[in-house]
Design an enzyme around this catalytic site. Structure first.
Site, mmCIF file in Angstrom:
data_model
loop_
_atom_site.group_PDB
_atom_site.id
_atom_site.type_symbol
_atom_site.label_atom_id
_atom_site.label_comp_id
_atom_site.label_asym_id
_atom_site.label_seq_id
_atom_site.Cartn_x
_atom_site.Cartn_y
_atom_site.Cartn_z
ATOM 1 N N TYR A 122 28.277 49.186 63.294
ATOM 2 C CA TYR A 122 26.277 49.845 62.548
ATOM 3 C C TYR A 122 25.873 48.811 63.045
ATOM 4 O O TYR A 122 24.287 48.938 63.470
ATOM 5 C CB TYR A 122 26.430 50.019 61.547
ATOM 6 C CG TYR A 122 25.451 50.015 61.039
ATOM 7 C CD1 TYR A 122 24.741 51.692 60.902
ATOM 8 C CD2 TYR A 122 24.255 49.539 60.025
ATOM 9 C CE1 TYR A 122 23.339 52.247 60.981
ATOM 10 C CE2 TYR A 122 22.538 49.844 60.040
ATOM 11 C CZ TYR A 122 22.052 50.044 60.045
ATOM 12 O OH TYR A 122 20.986 50.817 59.588
ATOM 13 N N GLU A 210 37.119 42.148 63.093
ATOM 14 C CA GLU A 210 38.096 41.685 61.722
ATOM 15 C C GLU A 210 39.160 42.637 61.059
ATOM 16 O O GLU A 210 39.981 41.507 60.667
ATOM 17 C CB GLU A 210 36.670 42.454 60.547
ATOM 18 C CG GLU A 210 36.650 43.118 60.254
ATOM 19 C CD GLU A 210 35.231 44.004 61.361
ATOM 20 O OE1 GLU A 210 35.106 43.970 62.459
ATOM 21 O OE2 GLU A 210 34.912 45.291 60.763
ATOM 22 N N SER A 262 51.478 47.090 35.208
ATOM 23 C CA SER A 262 51.966 48.338 35.736
ATOM 24 C C SER A 262 53.061 47.718 36.705
ATOM 25 O O SER A 262 53.713 48.908 36.425
ATOM 26 C CB SER A 262 50.809 48.810 37.094
ATOM 27 O OG SER A 262 50.425 48.305 37.802
ATOM 28 N N GLY A 264 53.225 46.776 39.293
ATOM 29 C CA GLY A 264 52.957 46.966 40.337
ATOM 30 C C GLY A 264 52.670 45.793 41.084
ATOM 31 O O GLY A 264 52.664 44.472 40.795
ATOM 32 N N VAL A 265 52.652 44.716 42.356
ATOM 33 C CA VAL A 265 52.495 43.508 42.679
ATOM 34 C C VAL A 265 51.039 42.966 42.010
ATOM 35 O O VAL A 265 50.918 41.822 41.614
ATOM 36 C CB VAL A 265 51.978 43.608 44.621
ATOM 37 C CG1 VAL A 265 52.006 41.838 45.017
ATOM 38 C CG2 VAL A 265 53.112 44.374 44.945
ATOM 39 N N ASP A 266 49.945 43.621 41.777
ATOM 40 C CA ASP A 266 48.706 43.081 42.285
ATOM 41 C C ASP A 266 48.337 42.741 40.070
ATOM 42 O O ASP A 266 48.838 41.984 40.023
ATOM 43 C CB ASP A 266 47.700 44.492 42.439
ATOM 44 C CG ASP A 266 47.309 44.622 43.799
ATOM 45 O OD1 ASP A 266 47.895 43.751 44.134
ATOM 46 O OD2 ASP A 266 46.762 45.793 43.812
HETATM 47 P P1 XMP Z 1 43.142 54.135 49.734
HETATM 48 O O1 XMP Z 1 43.987 55.692 49.051
HETATM 49 O O2 XMP Z 1 42.017 53.818 49.693
HETATM 50 O O3 XMP Z 1 44.971 53.470 49.611
HETATM 51 O O4 XMP Z 1 43.590 54.253 51.391
HETATM 52 C C1 XMP Z 1 44.408 51.715 49.743
HETATM 53 C C2 XMP Z 1 44.826 51.450 48.724
HETATM 54 O O5 XMP Z 1 44.936 51.273 47.516
HETATM 55 C C3 XMP Z 1 46.140 51.971 46.464
HETATM 56 N N1 XMP Z 1 45.232 52.628 46.047
HETATM 57 C C4 XMP Z 1 45.158 52.717 44.231
HETATM 58 N N2 XMP Z 1 45.411 51.395 43.124
HETATM 59 N N3 XMP Z 1 44.044 51.880 41.589
HETATM 60 C C5 XMP Z 1 45.094 51.124 42.286
HETATM 61 O O6 XMP Z 1 45.060 50.041 41.571
HETATM 62 C C6 XMP Z 1 43.533 52.918 42.588
HETATM 63 O O7 XMP Z 1 42.593 53.728 42.127
HETATM 64 C C7 XMP Z 1 44.326 52.828 43.963
HETATM 65 N N4 XMP Z 1 43.727 54.096 44.836
HETATM 66 C C8 XMP Z 1 44.273 53.912 46.023
HETATM 67 C C9 XMP Z 1 46.705 52.628 47.719
HETATM 68 O O8 XMP Z 1 48.154 52.862 47.255
HETATM 69 C C10 XMP Z 1 46.894 52.347 48.549
HETATM 70 O O9 XMP Z 1 47.693 50.817 48.587
#
Ligand code: XMP
Length: 553
Positions: A122, A210, A262, A264-266
């Site tokens: 853009y 990027e 959760s 998960g990693v984060d």
């Molecule tokens: P999308 O679907 O947006 O996902 O392309 C990108 C990455 O983010 C994860 N994802 C989430 N992770 N809360 C989270 O912690 C959420 O609401 C959420 N929505 C998507 C998804 O699994 C992918 O790795």
């Protein structure tokens, strides 16, 4: 200091006390001037945010090349931009059409001010439109990898080959470059993929240097920063982990923190960072919302619970029924996300009350969650990530702590390694907070959850037989709400189709489809239809991101 200086200067009457005050004021003034000079001396590139999804990535690439970089909204006045004294300006992408009346724009004086400007997507169209080029709807939209012919005599493309794979994502295109510009890149569908006016130090690229899918994209940006802007590259990033742990210690003091974990990693990296900063002042709460992967609750409790590898306070809450009843009959993706976001917070609030006076709620929110929720500056809402845009308006905690909010997934993993987390946890594929609810199209029921859990477990089991290096970055099964006719054991069936997804990505902002070995897909598909009731068809999702997202909702 200069106010004090002026006041003292006027009232300086010659006695010793006034003389001392005067000297002190003078010292303050000198210190202030020295600081100002130091700030001005730090070279900086300024990214102007027009609402693109990859703005933080641009800033990150510039910083990685050794030059400090900040992002400001396009709404900043030219004076405010000039006051930052940038060595170069980068316009981001954005969802609008540059030629429309209400689209984001900028003071045209920016083009004659003399500081180099690079427009991306853009940003490139806006520059061309404002300077007399012609921008319009492209006859063919371009998404994904495209081979671009480069003019390697351009300082932007110095040291590159004449053909380069670049990542395109646009509906509009530059049909004719503005007067004074030389076209330095093109594709069959995009006559002006890059252009430059070296005299005015104006550069533009239609594609996205990027994102990592653009080969040599980092080199192109560093070419702009060094070859065009003339930066010296003296900036160095501090260790994010050390700096953040110190900041968390200071911010939280002796407060109590509840961390939404959760597994998960984060959230694991977030918890480990907090554990390092505040130790037992931290309580981690794991909520089983009934939308987890098969056996996930047991696995998370084994790692973080009693006898696990972390010395933390850990609580596991069984909240399955309350989530199912809130979600009953809800089909809209955003509706589901908001309900889950709100219910999570309510569970945390209740747990906090049991612990007594908890000041902070910590979450492992990362940058893509923020930007896709429409909160990353000027960018559009793609989906409300449950822990960001899905948060209810009222939250009964003093503050929310999100130490990873500016990081991309690969940086989070790197921080996890620095914190000493085990590799199997750090390298885990991501799983979204709203869980299987966003992998079930339409309304969520416990029966559908069981179907997608079983299919997903089989699919992951088959993919996990591949060597680590061949596994996708993320792979899962999603339940479509499409039912179709099949035949099983001579009988007609009318059942659900499950979709399999496999993507390769580093930062999860863009993603490619992973070409799994055919045997892996066919074995998984056969096993799913044989072993999972109510599935009679298996589909494979062949879409990149963009235009799709990784998750289905
Ligand atoms: P999308 O679907 O947006 O996902 O392309 C990108 C990455 O983010 C994860 N994802 C989430 N992770 N809360 C989270 O912690 C959420 O609401 C959420 N929505 C998507 C998804 O699994 C992918 O790795």
């Amino acid at each position: 200091a200069s106010d004090v200086y002026k006041r003292q200067d006027l009232s300086y009457g010659g006695n010793n006390k006034d003389r001392m005050k005067f000297r002190l004021a003078e010292t303050y003034l000198l210190l202030a001037e020295a600081r100002l000079m130091q700030n001005n001396a730090q070279e900086m590139v300024l990214v102007i945010d027009f609402g693109g999804q990859y703005n933080q990535l641009i800033a990150r690439r510039v910083r990685e090349s050794g030059v400090y970089c900040e992002i400001v909204s396009y709404k900043h006045s030219l004076e405010a931009i000039k006051a930052k004294n940038p060595k170069g300006i980068i316009f981001t992408g954005g969802p609008n059409s540059a030629y429309l009346e209400d689209s984001p724009t900028i003071d045209p004086e920016i083009y004659t001010w003399g500081v180099p400007v690079l427009g991306i997507c853009y940003g490139s169209q806006l520059m061309m439109h404002m300077l007399g080029g012609h921008v319009c709807v492209a006859p063919e939209r371009e998404y994904g990898k495209t081979v671009v012919d480069l003019d390697t005599t351009s300082p932007m493309f110095a040291g590159l080959s004449e053909k380069n794979v670049c990542w395109m994502s646009h509906n509009d295109y530059i049909e004719t470059a503005a007067p004074g510009f030389k076209i330095v890149a093109s594709t069959p569908n995009c006559p002006v993929a890059a252009a430059e006016d070296a005299a005015r130090k104006l550069y533009c690229v239609q594609f996205h240097p990027e994102v990592l899918h653009t080969e040599n994209g980092t080199k192109m940006l560093s070419n702009f920063v060094y070859n065009v802007c003339g930066c010296a590259g003296t900036w160095k990033m501090d260790s994010f982990v050390e700096q953040t742990v110190a900041e968390l210690k200071e911010r939280i003091g002796d407060g109590k923190v509840l961390c939404a974990l959760s597994g998960g990693v984060d959230s694991s990296v977030c918890a480990a960072m907090l554990a390092k900063a505040i130790g037992k002042q931290l309580t981690c709460v794991f909520v089983d919302h009934g939308l987890l992967r098969k056996n996930e609750r047991e696995e998370v409790c084994a790692v973080f619970g009693e006898g696990g590898q972390f010395d933390i306070n850990f609580i596991c809450v069984d909240a399955r029924e309350r989530f199912y009843s809130k979600l009953a009959g809800v089909t809209a993706p955003e509706g589901k996300r908001k309900i889950i976001g709100e219910e999570f917070i309510r569970v945390f609030e209740e747990e906090a009350k049991k612990i007594g006076a908890v000041d902070y709620l910590a979450q492992g929110t990362i940058y893509p969650d923020v930007v896709e929720s429409g909160l990353g500056g000027e960018s559009a809402t793609i989906k409300s990530h449950h822990n960001v845009g899905g948060l209810p308006d009222f939250v009964d905690f003093k503050e929310i702590v999100e130490p990873l909010r500016d990081l991309f997934k690969d940086e989070v993993r790197q921080s996890g390694r620095e914190l000493g987390l085990p590799e199997n946890l750090v390298a885990r594929q991501p799983f979204p907070g709203p869980g299987l609810a966003i992998r079930i199209i339409g309304d969520v029921t416990p029966e559908k959850v069981a179907i997608v859990q079983d299919a997903d477990a089989i699919y992951r089991e088959e993919v996990d037989k591949l060597p680590m290096s061949e596994r996708p970055s993320q792979y899962f099964a999603a339940l479509t709400n499409m039912r179709s006719v099949g035949v099983m054991g001579d009988e007609r069936t009318y059942d659900y189709a499950i979709a399999l997804r496999a993507v390769t990505t580093t930062d999860f902002m863009t993603a490619e489809v992973t070409m799994l070995p055919p045997a892996t897909i066919t074995t998984a598909a056969n096993r799913i239809v044989n072993e999972v009731k109510h599935i009679n068809r298996v589909l494979f999702d062949y879409t990149t991101k963009p235009p799709a997202t990784i998750e289905f909702e």
